[in-house]
Design a protein around this motif. Sequence first.
Motif, PDB file in Angstrom:
ATOM      1  N   ALA A 120       1.300  14.359  -5.902  1.00 60.49           N
ATOM      2  CA  ALA A 120       2.487  13.524  -5.675  1.00 60.49           C
ATOM      3  C   ALA A 120       3.027  13.725  -4.261  1.00 60.49           C
ATOM      4  O   ALA A 120       3.424  12.768  -3.584  1.00 60.49           O
ATOM      5  N   ASP A 121       3.023  14.957  -3.786  1.00 59.91           N
ATOM      6  CA  ASP A 121       3.534  15.254  -2.444  1.00 59.91           C
ATOM      7  C   ASP A 121       2.638  14.686  -1.347  1.00 59.91           C
ATOM      8  O   ASP A 121       3.079  14.510  -0.210  1.00 59.91           O
ATOM      9  N   SER A 122       1.376  14.399  -1.688  1.00 60.50           N
ATOM     10  CA  SER A 122       0.432  13.909  -0.678  1.00 60.50           C
ATOM     11  C   SER A 122       0.642  12.434  -0.344  1.00 60.50           C
ATOM     12  O   SER A 122       0.142  11.950   0.663  1.00 60.50           O
ATOM     13  N   GLY A 123       1.355  11.697  -1.219  1.00 62.05           N
ATOM     14  CA  GLY A 123       1.548  10.271  -0.991  1.00 62.05           C
ATOM     15  C   GLY A 123       0.419   9.403  -1.507  1.00 62.05           C
ATOM     16  O   GLY A 123       0.439   8.190  -1.359  1.00 62.05           O
ATOM     17  N   ARG A 124      -0.596  10.027  -2.112  1.00 64.86           N
ATOM     18  CA  ARG A 124      -1.683   9.283  -2.747  1.00 64.86           C
ATOM     19  C   ARG A 124      -1.683   9.594  -4.234  1.00 64.86           C
ATOM     20  O   ARG A 124      -1.022  10.530  -4.682  1.00 64.86           O
ATOM     21  N   THR A 125      -2.444   8.821  -4.989  1.00 68.55           N
ATOM     22  CA  THR A 125      -2.525   9.056  -6.420  1.00 68.55           C
ATOM     23  C   THR A 125      -3.755   9.889  -6.760  1.00 68.55           C
ATOM     24  O   THR A 125      -4.681  10.034  -5.949  1.00 68.55           O
TER      25      THR A 125
ATOM     26  N   GLU B  44      -9.252  21.131  -2.562  1.00 68.91           N
ATOM     27  CA  GLU B  44      -9.531  22.511  -2.956  1.00 68.91           C
ATOM     28  C   GLU B  44      -8.335  23.142  -3.642  1.00 68.91           C
ATOM     29  O   GLU B  44      -8.485  23.916  -4.604  1.00 68.91           O
ATOM     30  N   ASN B  45      -7.130  22.840  -3.190  1.00 70.21           N
ATOM     31  CA  ASN B  45      -5.925  23.373  -3.824  1.00 70.21           C
ATOM     32  C   ASN B  45      -5.754  22.817  -5.236  1.00 70.21           C
ATOM     33  O   ASN B  45      -5.359  23.542  -6.156  1.00 70.21           O
ATOM     34  N   VAL B  46      -6.055  21.539  -5.393  1.00 70.40           N
ATOM     35  CA  VAL B  46      -5.980  20.931  -6.730  1.00 70.40           C
ATOM     36  C   VAL B  46      -7.010  21.582  -7.656  1.00 70.40           C
ATOM     37  O   VAL B  46      -6.710  21.910  -8.813  1.00 70.40           O
ATOM     38  N   LYS B  47      -8.217  21.791  -7.166  1.00 69.29           N
ATOM     39  CA  LYS B  47      -9.254  22.441  -7.970  1.00 69.29           C
ATOM     40  C   LYS B  47      -8.836  23.855  -8.376  1.00 69.29           C
ATOM     41  O   LYS B  47      -9.079  24.274  -9.520  1.00 69.29           O
TER      42      LYS B  47
ATOM     43  N   LYS C 128       0.574  20.608 -14.227  1.00 72.05           N
ATOM     44  CA  LYS C 128       1.749  20.109 -13.511  1.00 72.05           C
ATOM     45  C   LYS C 128       1.745  20.516 -12.045  1.00 72.05           C
ATOM     46  O   LYS C 128       2.187  19.761 -11.177  1.00 72.05           O
ATOM     47  N   THR C 129       1.229  21.704 -11.764  1.00 69.40           N
ATOM     48  CA  THR C 129       1.174  22.152 -10.368  1.00 69.40           C
ATOM     49  C   THR C 129       0.242  21.271  -9.539  1.00 69.40           C
ATOM     50  O   THR C 129       0.528  20.952  -8.389  1.00 69.40           O
ATOM     51  N   ALA C 130      -0.882  20.874 -10.150  1.00 68.03           N
ATOM     52  CA  ALA C 130      -1.816  19.973  -9.461  1.00 68.03           C
ATOM     53  C   ALA C 130      -1.203  18.584  -9.312  1.00 68.03           C
ATOM     54  O   ALA C 130      -1.359  17.931  -8.269  1.00 68.03           O
ATOM     55  N   GLN C 131      -0.488  18.124 -10.338  1.00 63.57           N
ATOM     56  CA  GLN C 131       0.188  16.835 -10.251  1.00 63.57           C
ATOM     57  C   GLN C 131       1.174  16.808  -9.088  1.00 63.57           C
ATOM     58  O   GLN C 131       1.271  15.818  -8.363  1.00 63.57           O
ATOM     59  N   GLN C 132       1.884  17.919  -8.901  1.00 66.81           N
ATOM     60  CA  GLN C 132       2.875  17.965  -7.831  1.00 66.81           C
ATOM     61  C   GLN C 132       2.221  17.947  -6.457  1.00 66.81           C
ATOM     62  O   GLN C 132       2.700  17.271  -5.532  1.00 66.81           O
ATOM     63  N   LEU C 133       1.106  18.658  -6.316  1.00 68.35           N
ATOM     64  CA  LEU C 133       0.379  18.627  -5.040  1.00 68.35           C
ATOM     65  C   LEU C 133      -0.035  17.200  -4.685  1.00 68.35           C
ATOM     66  O   LEU C 133       0.099  16.762  -3.536  1.00 68.35           O
TER      67      LEU C 133
ATOM     68  N   GLU D  65       0.786  -1.213   0.000  1.00 66.42           N
ATOM     69  CA  GLU D  65       0.000   0.000   0.000  1.00 66.42           C
ATOM     70  C   GLU D  65       0.807   1.247   0.000  1.00 66.42           C
ATOM     71  O   GLU D  65       0.273   2.272   0.246  1.00 66.42           O
ATOM     72  N   SER D  66       2.090   1.198  -0.170  1.00 65.58           N
ATOM     73  CA  SER D  66       2.834   2.410  -0.061  1.00 65.58           C
ATOM     74  C   SER D  66       2.672   3.254  -1.248  1.00 65.58           C
ATOM     75  O   SER D  66       1.730   3.501  -1.798  1.00 65.58           O
ATOM     76  N   GLY D  67       3.352   3.501  -1.811  1.00 63.87           N
ATOM     77  CA  GLY D  67       3.526   4.615  -2.649  1.00 63.87           C
ATOM     78  C   GLY D  67       2.498   4.882  -3.677  1.00 63.87           C
ATOM     79  O   GLY D  67       1.668   4.124  -3.982  1.00 63.87           O
ATOM     80  N   ALA D  68       2.515   5.981  -4.203  1.00 61.65           N
ATOM     81  CA  ALA D  68       1.526   6.372  -5.166  1.00 61.65           C
ATOM     82  C   ALA D  68       1.769   5.631  -6.453  1.00 61.65           C
ATOM     83  O   ALA D  68       2.870   5.414  -6.854  1.00 61.65           O
TER      84      ALA D  68
END
Length: 550
Positions: A382-387, A439-442, A375-380, A18-21
């Motif tokens: 990726a940093d969350s640890g979920r996909t 909300e940040n992704v949106k 790309k900015t949303a992708q990075q948010l 269950e680890s990584g994205a």
Amino acid sequence: MTDQDRRKSDMHEIKLDESGASRYEGQPGESGVSRYEGQPGESKVSRYEGQPGESGVSRYEGQPGESGVSQYEGQPNESRAGQHESRPDESKASQYEGQPDESRASQHEGQPAESGVSQYKGQPGESEASQYENQPDESRVSQYENQPKEEKRERKNSKLHMQYRHDQKGASLSVLGYGCMRFTKKYGKIIFDKAEREVMLAIRHGVNYLDTAYIYPGSEECLGKILEKNHCRDKVNIATKLPHYLIKSREGLEKCFREQLRRLQTDHIDYYLMHMLTDVATWERLKKLGIEEWIREKLDRGQIRNIGFSYHGNSDMFMKLIDVYSWNFCQIQYNYMDEHTQAGRAGLHYAAAKGLPVIIMEPLRGGRLVNLLPKTAQQLIADSGRTAPEWAFRWLWNQPEVTVVLSGMNSRQMIKENIIQACKSSAGMMTVEDFALIENVKAEINGKVKIGCTGCGYCMPCPQGVDIPACFRSYNMRYTENKFSGFREYFMCTTMKKNVCNASLCVKCGRCEKHCPQGLPIRENLEKVKKEMEGPAYQVVRQVKRFIKL
């Protein structure tokens, strides 16, 4: 391969760390973006490496046989429902009756290759997602070779259970539904063997809601063949749809329905929908054809078990459609980007308050909430640890009003990952921090919006019948996603209706602008919509719409 070997193999197909994205963002070619909702290729990477806890085997202890949960086709109900009741936890996790503890911990050490299924760790190329397609069972590889014993024990001790919610009559429906529109095709024809393996993998692990439609080429026929061949029709619920926009007579209704029963090789449809019911005027047209009497007849005979409709459009019209008939369920497009558009949260809550189960389509907006994120949303994410898919599904399953979330799954890897998320789902599971991330992704996605319409509807109704929020939403999708997405949304939500409501109907009276809280130049913006959305392709499709009738 014996039934016992197959059952052992099945239970290890879902064992993922269950680890990584899962690596969906930014990968080239076939390994890259997750194939959610119709994307080509096969996923190469397992997203679950190294995390402790809840990965392991989906077990389904104590779930009722009739819900289609049991993964053991051909066993009597009592053995399906109660097969683990008297066994200790470790035997539930390993499922190897009669084996000593040490063999349970290692599971496959020293066993022949056919006893296990590889989890795709460290394997090159396409073999990771599709290595078993067209290979005999005995070619399968043990999934635990060269893995540390601690990881084996973690997987053994982790148990996952498909989650279920209920329909209007109390029947259990898996929170994850299988969307059959996107079966993999080659030269325009569904690859039956691949579709069969994928559908049966889902069914064995508790998915019991399968969604298709009359107009999905080859889908109904393929699904019917799969269920008949594997003798599992009674373990699942079939949902399919009447193409009312093709119907012009009572005879047309009957002809279409009989064809669907033939394709699906069944004598009844569990969940039958009016496909893309757009407005009350369309329903009134169907009533004149005798649709209400026809539905009553099918319900009385048991040929239809539940009647509903699917919908694309605004929440106001959706609520009106809810009230024009005694529906058993409904289906809407809903995701975190459509929270306040389409039927939206307001429509979801309205339907739930009326006692209607709500089936969710387009949870990833056709994969666009995975593949077309800035790309900015992708990075948010990726940093969350979920996909990206995890966040989209979690947001939906967090809401108790959501009954089933459909996913157009067309790879084994995608099915495994979605099942794991479904097994871990629960209403109210998201935190304040989780909502903040969404909300940040949106906000990052909305940074590409051209028209700042919030969809509040204060500009409505338009005296000429223009659906202003729908026009602006579709126009924005052209820029936040792609041209085809915007065109598709525009055509479905303005032109497929009985009474069209597209931008070119605007006569520039200006009444709408007096009521807009955002002070938008609505007339000017509608002219932009007309210019960019109603080009030659739109005119051709609009003409075709006029001539397709049964």
